[in-house]
Design a protein around this motif. Structure first.
Motif, short mmCIF file in Angstrom:
data_model
loop_
_atom_site.label_atom_id
_atom_site.label_comp_id
_atom_site.label_asym_id
_atom_site.label_seq_id
_atom_site.Cartn_x
_atom_site.Cartn_y
_atom_site.Cartn_z
N ASP A 53 4.49 -2.26 2.36
CA ASP A 53 3.80 -1.06 2.40
C ASP A 53 4.70 0.08 2.71
OD1 ASP A 53 1.44 -2.34 2.64
OD2 ASP A 53 1.05 -2.24 4.49
N ILE A 54 4.35 1.26 2.17
CA ILE A 54 5.34 2.41 2.27
C ILE A 54 4.66 3.70 2.70
CG2 ILE A 54 5.13 3.05 -0.27
CD1 ILE A 54 8.50 3.72 0.13
N ILE A 55 5.05 4.32 3.70
CA ILE A 55 4.58 5.55 4.03
C ILE A 55 5.07 6.76 3.72
CG2 ILE A 55 5.43 5.38 6.45
CD1 ILE A 55 2.54 6.34 7.50
N LEU A 56 4.62 7.95 3.15
CA LEU A 56 4.95 9.08 2.86
C LEU A 56 4.56 10.23 3.94
CD1 LEU A 56 5.28 7.55 0.15
CD2 LEU A 56 4.86 9.40 -0.92
N LEU A 111 0.84 -1.04 0.07
CA LEU A 111 -0.04 0.15 0.13
C LEU A 111 0.82 1.36 -0.10
CD1 LEU A 111 -2.63 -0.66 2.70
CD2 LEU A 111 -3.03 -0.83 0.23
N LEU A 112 0.49 2.23 -0.80
CA LEU A 112 1.18 3.46 -0.53
C LEU A 112 0.30 4.34 0.25
CD1 LEU A 112 3.08 5.66 -1.77
CD2 LEU A 112 1.52 6.40 -3.23
N ILE A 113 0.76 4.75 1.44
CA ILE A 113 0.10 5.48 2.55
C ILE A 113 0.74 6.87 2.62
CG2 ILE A 113 -0.71 5.52 4.99
CD1 ILE A 113 0.47 2.39 4.69
N VAL A 114 -0.36 7.82 2.52
CA VAL A 114 0.29 9.18 2.73
C VAL A 114 -0.24 9.83 3.78
CG1 VAL A 114 0.27 11.54 1.61
CG2 VAL A 114 0.34 9.42 0.01
N LEU A 115 0.62 10.36 4.73
CA LEU A 115 0.26 10.90 6.20
C LEU A 115 0.60 12.29 5.80
CD1 LEU A 115 -1.02 10.34 8.97
CD2 LEU A 115 1.20 10.25 9.41
N SER A 116 -0.32 13.32 6.07
CA SER A 116 -0.06 14.74 5.71
C SER A 116 -0.88 15.30 6.78
CB SER A 116 0.19 15.23 4.53
OG SER A 116 -1.09 15.10 3.94
#
Length: 206
Positions: free
Chosen positions: A99-102, A8-13
């Motif tokens: 999974d990778i978190i940005l 999953l590409l997870i974007v936390l902003s």
């Protein structure tokens, strides 16, 4: 590769000072399937930050070369500094099922959504604006003018949370991490991510 096996590409902003880095670090401590995408920036390192761990620190000239060479998944200019996500590492991790978190700014998240609409977009919100200002002031790295700039930007960014899939309030770090982990678990179970895998099982049994 079937979607069930993809990462999953997870974007936390969210606004500066809301605690994105703290939540990301704590999340990685409880979820070993998550890789952290280290961003590039032109801002100077803060005390205790390390090259390649917190950020890749670039000159303005080098960063602009990266933009010109299309080496960034996203980039944004925020309070006179560039921030961006190197593209190669992200693609590699997703292919490997990781999974990778940005942890990125709101401007950057909007650009990622254009390229990866099936990513998981999470807005980290402060309990209130007074608490957000207190957290920024507590870092001791910005003068009053810069803090006011960040607060003005934060108000505009909060208005943009409608572009996100989920909103998590960072009242306490442990609570926020638990909510983000619940979102990730649920996203791995979405039918569109797993249906091809199970269809393949059915077809193989016939």
């Amino acid at each position: 590769m079937l979607k069930k096996d993809k990462g999953l590409l997870i974007v936390l902003s969210g606004p500066a000072g809301v605690g994105k880095g703290t939540v990301c670090n704590a999340l990685r401590g409880v979820n070993d399937r998550i890789s952290y995408s280290v961003s590039a920036t032109t801002r100077s390192p803060r005390e205790g930050e390390q090259e390649g761990v917190n950020y890749f620190y670039k000159t303005k000239e080098v960063f602009e070369e990266m933009i010109a060479n299309d080496e960034l998944l996203e980039w944004a200019k925020y309070v006179d500094n560039y921030y961006g996500t190197p593209l190669h590492y992200v693609k590699e991790q997703l292919r490997e099922g990781q999974d990778i978190i940005l942890e990125i700014e709101v401007q950057g998240a909007a650009k990622v959504k254009e390229k990866y609409p099936d990513g998981v977009f999470i807005f980290l919100a402060p309990p209130n604006l007074d608490e957000l200002r207190k957290r920024i002031e507590g870092r001791g790295t910005e003068d009053s003018d810069l803090i006011n700039q960040r607060m003005n930007v934060a108000k505009a960014e909060i208005e943009m949370m409608a572009q996100y899939d989920y909103v998590v309030e960072n009242d306490q770090v442990d609570n926020a991490v638990s909510k983000v982990q619940t979102i990730i678990d649920a996203e791995h179970l979405r039918q569109e991510r797993v249906i091809d895998y199970y269809r393949n099982l059915v077809e193989g049994s016939e």
